[in-house]
Design an enzyme around this catalytic site. Structure first.
Site, PDB file in Angstrom:
ATOM      1  N   GLU A 116     -51.832 -17.046 -10.612  1.00 30.12           N
ATOM      2  CA  GLU A 116     -52.257 -18.425 -10.898  1.00 30.12           C
ATOM      3  C   GLU A 116     -53.650 -18.768 -10.367  1.00 30.12           C
ATOM      4  OE1 GLU A 116     -48.976 -20.879  -9.608  1.00 30.12           O
ATOM      5  OE2 GLU A 116     -47.595 -19.937 -11.026  1.00 30.12           O
ATOM      6  N   GLU A 153     -42.603 -14.140 -17.017  1.00 28.32           N
ATOM      7  CA  GLU A 153     -41.658 -15.046 -16.357  1.00 28.32           C
ATOM      8  C   GLU A 153     -41.068 -16.035 -17.365  1.00 28.32           C
ATOM      9  OE1 GLU A 153     -43.385 -16.957 -12.918  1.00 28.32           O
ATOM     10  OE2 GLU A 153     -44.598 -15.208 -12.405  1.00 28.32           O
TER      11      GLU A 153
END
Length: 580
Positions: free
Chosen positions: A347, A452
């Site tokens: 991220e 994910e």
């Protein structure tokens, strides 16, 4: 290749053929997966001839186009290429526009070529619809060259809409050319998926059984069983699996790829400075090895300041640099060669904890150091909203690629094995945008994984999950999928596949349905008059068994084989003699 023989003087001729076969051919217009990530001197022609856009190449002046907001628009020409320019902009939305009619339940693919008058600026394609504004895609436009914007949308309702382009940088003029908007029915969209699967994930297989004199054995019984699917499809797990037999049985009967939900993360392995504890991740890795499950290394660093070990936040830049280097040495050396991928930085499009303390090249430094310790493993960026949410300007495909280039261009990183990790935490999926975004990322030629995958809880959760998984699996550039549904007694992160008794929920039924569909678990049939049996199989590991009764004797043989990707024009022929 191994085989087993059972008192059988048979000659098995196994022809693994990749035939030039169109498979399912729909009358529908084929989908164009092409995308450009280069800034070019001249734009390409519009895809699909512009689709439903009028005057897509701007060869008829301003016909079909008008000003949006307070922009002034005009046609210009350079080197024989005609394009539109929006100038005199004072608001982000001041630009050119065209009205189009959008139909609910259709999927729309958008593309355009964009340039700005100076510097570089993100430019977004937006539709003003009867239900609100829909962001369809974005590109980082530059001056003096043309960048491709590719996106898409699925309208909430039928009605008139207005396409326009916006940029928060109001000091630049927006130049636009080669615009295309192509509608597809959902049936056509599914036909694209089917065609892509047939081309990229399956191979036509021909098996011929003959006796030792070469005479075809007709009407012989043949059984083909898949032992392992080649396409990596997995699920997250956590340490609960170590002590729960029902969890173990449910998971190992389905998946051959796993990601540890938290157990490899820095806050789990070094909660206190200098006191490392890998006991949970070590045990989980051993469990995975025992069951032939590949593991993605997740993650070395997380750029979100909320998810650092508590003691890290107060470190000086110098001490943080030392701690980060120690972290890389520790986990990479420990698991080198035991994971199939490293999520090096999580991220770093949305957060910048390490960049704010160690400088803008922090991610590049981390990738460089991990590569120096484990050069054989692919190193991934991993972030969210690049394919999930077209409104997130921080994570568009263009911004993802910008960050990836920054990492790749760091000194010593030119030959890194880099991968693209897409977290894929969806709410309501925009499937055309998802496909177009993967098209753009796929133009890099780098491996792409959905790492994910989950869907926010809603009455449509299972339906949305199936749409997402089908789209991802069918895309020719996607090389693996991991569902984010590690089980806890208290509940999963956002989406579970089972209840606490490991009975499937609707989402788990979707996964099982697709595993069965993609698996070709067992096929049975008989050879024809010439001893042939023809079928199409997903890439993977298989065992074929052929039996034939003659008088009072049953002859049988079994053969293992692999179905691997090949060129469409290539034929692989294999001849095996089995004698008594």
């Amino acid at each position: 290749m191994t085989f087993r023989e059972k008192n059988n003087p048979l000659l098995l001729q196994l022809l693994l053929c990749t035939l030039l076969c169109a498979g399912f051919e729909a009358a529908a217009l084929s989908y164009d997966y092409a995308a450009s990530i280069e800034c070019l001197e001249k734009p390409h022609k519009p895809q699909y001839g512009g689709g439903i856009i009028r005057n897509p190449e701007l060869s008829h002046g301003l016909k079909g186009w008008s000003a949006f907001g307070n922009a002034k628009i005009e046609q210009r020409e350079s080197g024989g290429n005609k394009f539109l320019v929006a100038h005199g902009r004072s608001q982000p939305y001041d630009s050119i526009s065209q009205k189009v009619y959008l139909e609910k339940n259709k999927f729309y693919t958008l593309s355009a070529w964009i340039q700005v008058s100076e510097g570089a600026a993100p430019v977004t394609a937006v539709f003003k619809t009867i239900t609100g504004f829909k962001h369809a895609g974005a590109a980082v436009a530059e001056s003096k060259c043309w960048s491709m914007l590719k996106g898409g949308l699925s309208p909430d309702a039928s009605g008139l809409a207005e396409l326009y382009f916006e940029s928060k940088n109001t000091s630049v003029d927006i130049w636009v050319d080669s615009i295309s908007l192509q509608p597809f029915t959902q049936e056509e969209w599914r036909s694209h998926q089917h065609q892509s699967i047939e081309k990229n994930h399956k191979t036509n297989v021909r098996i011929q059984a003959v006796d030792k004199q070469g005479k075809p054995l007709h009407n012989a019984n043949i059984s083909i069983e898949q032992k392992q699917l080649r396409f990596p499809f997995g699920c997250a797990i956590n340490k609960n699996i170590l002590t729960n037999t029902a969890y173990q049985n449910w998971f190992t009967s389905r998946f051959k790829v796993a990601t540890f939900e938290d157990e490899m993360k820095w806050y789990s392995t070094e909660a206190s400075p200098g006191r490392e504890d890998y006991s949970a991740s070590d045990a989980m890795l051993q469990f995975a090895k025992n069951h032939n499950i590949a593991v993605r290394g997740h993650n070395i660093f997380w750029d979100d300041p909320r998810y650092q070990p508590g003691w890290v936040n107060s470190l000086s830049p110098s001490d943080l640099s030392k701690a980060a280097d120690k972290r890389i040495n520790s986990i990479t050396s420990r698991y080198k060669g035991q994971v199939i991928a490293w999520d090096v930085v999580n991220e770093n499009l949305h957060f910048s904890f390490f960049e704010s303390k160690l400088g803008q090249n922090a991610s590049g430094v981390f990738f460089n150091r991990v590569h120096s310790l484990d050069g054989a493993t692919t190193l991934f960026m991993n972030d969210y909203n690049t394919i999930e949410d077209s409104r997130d300007g921080k994570a568009t495909p263009a911004m993802y690629l910008k960050k990836l280039r920054q990492i790749s261009q760091f000194l010593g990183n030119q030959n890194l094995r880099i991968g693209i990790g897409l977290e894929s935490h969806f709410s309501t999926p925009n499937i055309p945008y998802m496909r177009a975004s993967i098209d753009t990322l796929g133009a890099t030629g780098l491996p792409i994984w959905l790492t994910e995958v989950d869907v926010q809880s809603s009455p449509n959760q299972a339906q949305y999950l199936e749409q997402i998984l089908r789209e991802a699996h069918a895309h020719p550039k996607v090389q693996g999928i991991v569902v984010w549904a590690a089980w806890k007694p208290s509940g999963c992160y956002r989406m579970c596949l089972t209840d606490n008794n490991f009975k499937n929920l609707a989402t788990g039924d979707v996964v099982d349905k697709l595993l069965h569909e993609w698996g070709s678990k067992r096929l049975e049939g008989k050879t024809d008059a010439d001893g042939f049996f023809d079928t199409t199989l997903f890439h993977g590991d298989y065992e074929v068994k052929i039996t034939r009764q003659a008088a009072n004797t049953i002859f049988s043989m079994a053969q293992s084989f692999k179905v691997l990707p090949t060129n469409a024009s290539q034929t692989i022929s294999m001849l095996i003699k089995v004698s008594a």
